[in-house]
Scaffold this active site. Structure first.
Site, PDB file in Angstrom:
ATOM      1  N   SER A 209     -39.774 -55.198 -22.884  1.00  0.00           N
ATOM      2  CA  SER A 209     -40.278 -54.414 -21.764  1.00  0.00           C
ATOM      3  C   SER A 209     -39.395 -53.181 -21.570  1.00  0.00           C
ATOM      4  CB  SER A 209     -40.359 -55.281 -20.508  1.00  0.00           C
ATOM      5  OG  SER A 209     -41.115 -54.649 -19.497  1.00  0.00           O
ATOM      6  N   ASP A 276     -63.438 -64.658 -29.230  1.00  0.00           N
ATOM      7  CA  ASP A 276     -62.555 -65.555 -29.971  1.00  0.00           C
ATOM      8  C   ASP A 276     -62.982 -65.703 -31.433  1.00  0.00           C
ATOM      9  OD1 ASP A 276     -60.968 -67.592 -30.901  1.00  0.00           O
ATOM     10  OD2 ASP A 276     -61.653 -69.100 -29.484  1.00  0.00           O
ATOM     11  N   ASP A 279     -62.187 -63.558 -35.577  1.00  0.00           N
ATOM     12  CA  ASP A 279     -61.300 -63.743 -36.728  1.00  0.00           C
ATOM     13  C   ASP A 279     -61.756 -64.898 -37.609  1.00  0.00           C
ATOM     14  OD1 ASP A 279     -60.741 -65.908 -35.146  1.00  0.00           O
ATOM     15  OD2 ASP A 279     -58.570 -65.634 -35.130  1.00  0.00           O
ATOM     16  N   ASP A 283     -60.360 -70.601 -31.757  1.00  0.00           N
ATOM     17  CA  ASP A 283     -59.073 -71.251 -31.551  1.00  0.00           C
ATOM     18  C   ASP A 283     -58.429 -70.877 -30.221  1.00  0.00           C
ATOM     19  OD1 ASP A 283     -58.547 -68.630 -32.110  1.00  0.00           O
ATOM     20  OD2 ASP A 283     -57.185 -69.000 -33.792  1.00  0.00           O
ATOM     21  N   ASP A 433     -50.950 -59.019 -23.258  1.00  0.00           N
ATOM     22  CA  ASP A 433     -49.951 -58.460 -22.346  1.00  0.00           C
ATOM     23  C   ASP A 433     -50.663 -57.851 -21.141  1.00  0.00           C
ATOM     24  OD1 ASP A 433     -47.963 -56.844 -21.071  1.00  0.00           O
ATOM     25  OD2 ASP A 433     -46.825 -56.809 -22.945  1.00  0.00           O
ATOM     26  N   HIS A 472     -47.014 -60.820 -21.433  1.00  0.00           N
ATOM     27  CA  HIS A 472     -45.909 -59.862 -21.418  1.00  0.00           C
ATOM     28  C   HIS A 472     -44.573 -60.564 -21.646  1.00  0.00           C
ATOM     29  CE1 HIS A 472     -43.834 -56.175 -20.655  1.00  0.00           C
ATOM     30  NE2 HIS A 472     -43.172 -56.683 -19.635  1.00  0.00           N
TER      31      HIS A 472
END
Length: 547
Positions: A209, A276, A279, A283, A433, A472
């Site tokens: 950060s 989801d 790809d 999962d 994030d 994050h």
């Protein structure tokens, strides 16, 4: 809000060793371990002032082996680190003559068992350094550790920002932006050399950060300070993204609609379910949030149960979420910055107050961007950010660029000096994030590629890994999600083993832990079509799909 603050301020500094990447856990840098020498004496020493500074004081305190108690620093609670060997805590206080500042550099020196390395710990939010947890973890793993407070405040204390006449205090801002981090490296190296009778064989920086931004600034402006820089979820483009993260509040205020956390969570859950499989595997992880085309309008009319109440998602709710995901734009439609990524917790930046007696709610802005806008841009710490219109937001965005880009932007793509010094820069950034969108880091990496000759040449010294589903600073923070990023960096610096992937444990949308190999940018994970979806074995890294 306190829970969100705790999540946002997690530094992610790992309390792990590099054993996974080194030939054996006892591997030492050249010159061998310092433990072969007699125990050191902990006493104040002479320190040469870095250029432009004066040394105000030097203190030394011996700490016996055992537990290090980390003080409560609001909003983070007290903490502790067990198993820390005896060490000497040297504090050097610096000032810049005429500036009236007092920046403390702390260096923790293991009395025995030093591994010959320096590890400097970065800060979080508006805190420039560490309050003990990261330092203790580094010492426990054999490092001499350092940090600086830059002479500024704690995590969300910005009382140092303005002078009595309402002008920006340039000296502490410069300290926070870049100056103190470099001076900490200079001081730490001298303290180490005097204490052990030889210099550190390798110097590393470790931050997430704000700490990530500090690491990038070191690579950009002080390329000889560190051999290796671990800079995760970096707050680069500070002048832009810090304003951009106030966008969700502007949207809610301008649309006069404040979705509840339950409703926001429903949008996120639906988007993850739809995107989801991109790809090849369902999962619980969205590997490329920027490619998710989920339309929030598809939830209009959906019922959501929230604290015993049944709520109905409206078209106004969908509009708010669409604008937050899309990110800030000018009134003419030009995109200014990436939005909150699909899959991230929306209530982090789109926070609201509890209903009042009449059931009304209002926005509860995240303190870090609110303070940036109110204090550094409006020059009025009490400024009401809820009054910002869409057009005013664009003005503030441009103002921040103009006034602070050169000071704290941390986005210079010319890393040639860092490359030429032999430095290595390693970064991971979470795909979920909620406070700093990973696409900002991707944007910087692309700028470096254009400046320095393309992907392969940049990969020689700078590698970026995107962590699907990670929040994050969400790895190595006690949630069970982990990665030995420091170990990978040490192996790269000291043995020339450039990491193609980073083995990681991630927490998916259902809260389950799964293993993955984080892919080096720009490659993305792809499911092979067979095997266990909860383990890395069923996935491989492939070039990104073109659209």
């Amino acid at each position: 809000m306190r829970r969100l603050l705790l999540a946002a301020l997690a530094t992610g500094v790992p309390l792990v060793t590099a054993a996974a990447y080194l030939p054996n856990a006892a591997a030492q840098p050249p010159h061998g371990p310092a433990s072969a020498s007699a125990p050191r004496t902990c006493s104040p020493q002479s320190v040469t002032a870095p250029a432009g500074t004066t040394v105000e004081s030097v203190t030394a305190v011996r700490h016996e082996a055992g537990t290090v108690d980390v003080p409560e620093v609001w909003p983070l609670p007290a903490d502790h680190v067990d198993g820390v060997p005896a060490f000497c805590d040297v504090t050097v206080t610096l000032t810049h003559p005429g500036a009236g500042d007092h920046a403390k550099v702390r260096v923790w020196l293991p009395l025995q068992g030093w591994n010959g390395r320096l590890q400097t710990i970065g800060g979080s939010a508006y805190a420039a350094g560490d309050y003990g947890k990261g330092l203790a973890g580094a010492v426990r793993n054999g490092y001499a550790a350092a940090t600086t407070d830059a002479g500024v405040g704690t995590y969300i204390d910005t009382s140092w920002a303005l002078s009595g006449d309402g002008q920006v205090n340039e000296a502490p801002l410069q300290n926070f932006a870049s100056r103190s981090e470099h001076e900490a490296a200079v001081v730490a190296k001298e303290v180490i050399g005097r204490f052990y009778g030889r210099p550190a064989s390798y110097a590393y920086f470790n931050g997430c950060s704000t700490g990530g931004r500090q690491g990038y600034m070191e690579a950009q402006r002080h390329p000889d300070d560190y051999d290796g820089i671990l800079a995760n979820a970096p707050a680069v483009h500070w002048d832009e993204f810090e304003v951009a993260t106030l966008w969700p509040q502007v949207v809610m205020n301008q649309e006069k609609n404040y979705p509840t956390p339950c409703e926001l969570a429903a949008f996120t859950k639906a988007a993850v379910q739809e995107c989801d499989p991109l790809d090849g595997a369902e999962d619980g992880l969205v590997d490329a949030p920027e490619r998710c085309g989920f339309d929030p309008r598809s939830l209009i009319g959906t019922k959501v149960l929230c604290a015993g109440r049944e709520l109905t998602i409206t078209a106004a709710d969908a509009t708010v979420v669409r604008k937050i995901w899309d990110g800030p734009r000018t009134t003419s439609g030009r995109k200014l910055w990436p939005g909150v990524p699909v899959g991230a917790e929306l209530s982090g930046l789109a926070g609201t107050t509890p209903p009042d007696a009449e059931g009304n709610v209002k926005g509860a802005p995240f303190p870090v961007p609110a303070a940036w806008v109110a204090t550094w841009l409006e020059k009025q710490p009490s400024f009401d950010v809820s009054t910002i219109t869409y057009s005013r937001f664009t003005q503030l965005f441009k103002q921040s660029q103009a006034e602070y880009g050169r000071v704290i932007g941390t986005d210079d793509p010319d890393l040639s000096a860092f490359r030429d010094s032999g430095g290595k820069l390693l970064t991971w950034h979470g795909g979920a994030d909620e406070f700093i969108p990973a696409q900002g880091t991707v944007r910087y990496r692309q700028q470096v590629e254009r400046k320095m000759g393309g992907i392969k040449k940049v990969d020689d010294f700078y590698r970026l890994f995107l962590a699907p589903g990670a929040t994050h600073c969400g790895l190595n923070n006690g949630s069970g999600a982990t990665v030995d990023d420091l170990g990978a960096l040490v192996a790269w610096v000291e043995q020339g083993k450039a990491p193609r992937t980073l083995p990681a444990t991630l927490r998916n949308a259902s809260g389950d832990l799964v293993t993955r190999e984080l892919c080096g940018y720009p490659r993305m994970p792809r499911y092979d079509g067979h095997g266990d979806r909860t383990t890395a074995a069923g996935f491989h890294c492939a070039p990104p799909t073109r659209h």
